[in-house]
Write an enzyme that holds these catalytic residues in place. Structure first.
Site, PDB file in Angstrom:
ATOM      1  N   HIS A   1      36.980   7.071 -28.442  1.00 50.95           N
ATOM      2  CA  HIS A   1      38.283   5.720 -29.301  1.00 50.95           C
ATOM      3  C   HIS A   1      38.445   4.431 -28.069  1.00 50.95           C
ATOM      4  CE1 HIS A   1      38.414   5.969 -33.723  1.00 50.95           C
ATOM      5  NE2 HIS A   1      38.907   7.677 -33.543  1.00 50.95           N
TER       6      HIS A   1
ATOM      7  N   GLU B   1      38.556  11.762 -29.373  1.00 43.82           N
ATOM      8  CA  GLU B   1      39.876  10.435 -29.309  1.00 43.82           C
ATOM      9  C   GLU B   1      39.364  10.294 -27.771  1.00 43.82           C
ATOM     10  OE1 GLU B   1      42.081   9.875 -31.826  1.00 43.82           O
ATOM     11  OE2 GLU B   1      41.194  12.349 -32.201  1.00 43.82           O
TER      12      GLU B   1
END
Length: 817
Positions: free
Chosen positions: A308, A305
């Site tokens: 990202h 994450e």
């Protein structure tokens, strides 16, 4: 006001519509006021969205996305006709060059997990609310132009009950008491972001914060999980800080915001990369001290994450046909950072054993598809959101780095982020940067790897490496290594490592004399590998003595690939994997190897051989349970395979102060017809986990009775009482006991009935369909399931999942017979 009952199913934005709207409009900012106060006891999420945007063709018309009840709408101070609102769209006629749109809306669907979930903790009755908007969920929370290439600054003001903490992408700069009750949270403006990566989470969270370098890190969870967060907070903070430092250096662009939060929320099927405020399933706060593999997996989730934030949030895909690239890059980067920056240095071995292998399986069957593909509308964005998207894509990016070299790859990424920051980009932009940095024309490479489905086979025959494509066409180019090993008294010793770059079907090699030539040594390319007969015999019998954990994982996964393709018996596979498990030192692969062995023993074996094979596995697990580094993983496997009084005696002693293990043991006993209601009640009383009731339901679901299965089915499909994530995974495994084949066949058919009547958010639907898939079936089920895949009754996501399940179970039946 608009009447949501008459609006119909929300329309799915098509790529053509998105292109037209992006060509017409440019969004400057959103100012969004959200009122959550009603959610303390009710269901209504209220919002007012003010959108400032320009139109390149004054006088043209467009539409804004808003799903729910619209109570008021004004465009440039002119009231809009609310009767025109339908299917999630509000028409915007006669646009000016500069526009201000204000839309007030109410969303009452806050209990299904469809972009928003209001959740009540079963232990203390406290209420928590989370949001997650990928791909097009923001329109359910407030009015917006819900497509990735209309990025804008977002400013949030959130009213919430006084006891709640509100979290969004940025820091709150002002928090005020409201005269009419509750508090008002005003957040700093975000940078230019796509609508799908903004967030509002709220509730009476337990909070922990620490300063690390230039960043202020936060962790949040529901109060009932405070003990588990406090136990693991130091490690989570450390991994977060290590990741931010690694990516900041590699990308030559530190994360630009001081605040970076992780919010662990209930009933959430995964994690979401919201800018600066990552939302994760709170099942990642393990209720017992986590194993090495569980800790390593959570580190990968954190790093995925985080990646990202650059690849997805800072630079965003233009349209959903490149969503694979977002996910594949983040998965690749998580393993890369794990090896380069954390204690979990065996991440590439664990990736092969736990994640790449499912991609090989999916790629070998009818559910295969190219890594990238056309996405006609947003409803198809995640139709192929699977192991090929994530893990084959991850392997291909690693292959690209192997081809051009890590230093060149990093240089290309730095240029890519510098050139496209806060904007949108495409695959061509990334490949252009890599091509420029490497001096290579990657056009053919890109087409071969990303536009062709299936897995190439690399076969070593004598001194020749033969490459073949699954469709009989031209195979892909591969950059790989072949390790040559000789047998010694101490095991296998590498005598040579040959770098190979293939082109076409035939590559001549000059390999030394050796007992084993290991094709794809180091796992640098994505290919099904076959070696000569003598090498294969050595590989299967001496895999445990390979010196590197990646290569031991390659040996076991090659054996599994042979089993999956019908070229090796289940017994031969078990011989190989159990020999490796008896001595494997790397904790990152021990747990996934145990899981493979368990699947082979109980699902892929003929019924008459299951007890004997489970007993063999249990004996290996019992032996490894004596070693501290492998104890927990071994005990968990033993709990699933226990076959003797000695096994249960060992487990009962270990489970005395381990609630997770105790639940696993009760599931095993119940599946054998030895359900102990008093023991379950006692354990439920002692276990502080707020989701302990779900564990008790899992024990009941494992019982070999029709009544038990019916009750469990209602809890999953009707009551939706089993939370997404790890709780649902454990519950499904308890329900689908392969040894209960005859009992479970009617429920396999019930599964097909459920697939045509699904509702809820994307994450919850994906979780339920994939996790609750049958693990046993018969020929009648296969025929019916295949017919259903050809019908129009299933959504694209569900159809893709069912095709993969049919293929796997067809192979399982073949292996059993």
């Amino acid at each position: 006001m608009s009447d949501p009952a008459d609006s119909g199913e929300p329309a799915s934005l098509t790529e053509q519509e998105a292109r037209e709207r992006a060509a017409l409009l440019e969004v400057e900012r959103y100012d969004v006021r959200v009122d959550l106060r009603d959610l303390l006891e009710g269901e209504r999420w209220q919002a007012s969205s003010t959108i400032t945007f320009t139109c390149r063709t004054p006088g043209a018309s467009s539409f804004v996305d808003v799903v729910g009840e619209v109570t008021a709408a004004r465009l440039n101070d002119v009231e809009l006709d609310l009767s025109t609102h339908g299917r999630g769209r509000l028409p915007l006629p006669d646009l000016a060059a500069d526009n201000v749109l204000v839309v007030d809306s109410v969303q009452a669907d806050t209990g299904s997990g469809n972009a928003i979930l209001r959740s009540v903790d079963p232990q203390d009755g406290l209420v928590y609310v989370w949001s997650s908007f990928e791909p097009d969920g923001a329109r359910r929370a407030w009015a917006c132009f819900d497509q990735p290439d209309l990025k804008a600054v977002h400013g949030f003001q959130v009213s919430a009950p006084s006891a709640w903490t509100v979290l969004s992408n940025t820091s709150p700069d002002v928090v005020l008491d409201r005269e009419d009750g509750g508090r008002l949270w005003n957040f700093e403006d975000t940078p230019r972001l796509s609508t799908y990566v903004v967030v509002v989470n709220a509730g009476p969270f337990h909070e922990q914060r620490e300063e690390h370098g230039d960043h202020d890190l936060g962790l949040y969870c529901r109060q009932s999980l405070r003990t588990y967060l406090e136990r693991d907070a130091e490690e989570i903070f450390r991994i977060t800080a290590q990741g931010l430092a690694f990516f900041g250096e590699q990308f030559a662009r530190p994360f630009p915001q001081r605040r970076y939060d992780h919010v662990f929320v209930p009933d959430f099927g995964g994690a979401m990369e919201n800018w600066g405020c990552v939302t994760c399933s709170d099942s990642e706060l393990y209720r017992s001290p986590p194993t090495y593999a569980e800790r390593a997996w959570r580190a990968l989730l954190i790093l995925h994450e985080m990646a990202h934030q650059w690849f997805g949030d800072l630079v965003t895909m233009r349209w959903w046909d490149d969503v694979w690239l977002n996910e594949a890059f983040a998965s690749f980067a998580s393993a890369w950072a794990s090896v380069g920056a954390t204690e979990f240095t065996d991440a590439w071995a664990a990736f092969l054993a736990q994640e790449e292998l499912p991609a090989y399986q999916l790629d070998a069957g009818p559910a295969t598809h190219p890594i990238r593909g056309q996405v006609s509308d947003e409803s198809h964005a995640f139709a192929s959101f699977d192991a090929i998207t994530y893990y084959k894509g991850q392997a291909v990016l690693r292959q690209l780095m192997a081809l051009v070299g890590e230093e060149t790859f990093v240089e290309a990424l730095r240029h890519y982020f510098a050139d496209h920051a806060w904007a949108n980009a495409t695959l061509d932009d990334l490949m252009g940067a890599v091509g420029a940095a490497s001096g290579r024309d990657l056009t053919g490479w890109t087409t071969a790897w990303l536009d062709q489905a299936g897995t190439d086979t690399l076969s070593l025959i004598g001194g020749t490496l033969l490459a073949s494509s699954p469709d009989g066409g031209e195979p892909r180019p591969h950059a790989l290594r072949i390790g040559s090993y000789e047998r010694t008294d101490d095991g296998l010793r590498q005598v040579a490592l040959t770098d190979v770059e293939t082109s076409g079907t035939t590559t001549r090699l000059d390999l030394p004399v050796a007992d084993l030539h290991l094709v794809n040594d180091g796992d640098l390319t994505f290919a099904s590998v076959r070696t000569d007969e003598r090498s294969l015999e050595v590989l299967l019998s001496t895999a445990a003595s390979l010196p590197d954990p990646v290569d031991r994982a390659l040996a076991v996964c090659t054996a599994w690939d042979l089993l999956y393709r019908g070229e090796l018996s289940t017994g031969d596979f078990l011989d190989c994997v159990l020999a490796v498990l008896a001595t494997e030192p790397s904790p990152g692969v021990v747990q996934p190897f145990f899981e493979l062995a368990l699947d082979a023993a109980e699902q892929w074996s003929p019924a008459v051989l299951v007890p004997r094979r489970l007993a063999r596995l249990a004996d290996v697990a019992a032996a490894r349970a004596q070693e501290p580094d492998h104890r927990t993983a071994a005990l968990q496997t033993l709990a699933a395979a226990a076959s003797s009084a000695e096994h249960f005696e060992l487990l009962d002693a270990a489970a005395a102060d381990d609630h997770d293990l105790a639940w696993r043991v009760q599931v095993r006993r119940a599946s054998l017809g030895r359900y102990d209601a008093a023991a379950v009640a006692d354990l439920l009383e002692r276990d502080p986990d707020p989701d302990a009731q779900v564990r008790a339901w899992g024990v009941e679901a494992a019982r070999p009775t029709e009544e038990a299965k019916a009750e469990a089915w209602e809890r999953v499909w009707r009551e939706r009482a089993v939370p997404a994530g790890l709780p649902q995974i454990g519950f499904a495994r308890a329900f689908w006991r392969p040894a209960q084949h005859e009992l479970l066949l009617p429920w396999a058919h019930r599964y097909l009935d459920e697939l045509t009547d699904l509702s809820g958010g994307l994450l919850s639907v994906l979780s339920q369909v994939r996790i609750m898939r049958p693990r046993t079936c018969d020929e009648e089920w296969l025929a019916r399931a295949e017919e259903l895949t050809r019908s129009e009754e299933l959504t694209p996501v569900v159809r893709t999942s069912l095709v993969a399940t049919v293929d796997t179970l067809t192979r399982v039946l073949g292996a059993r017979s």
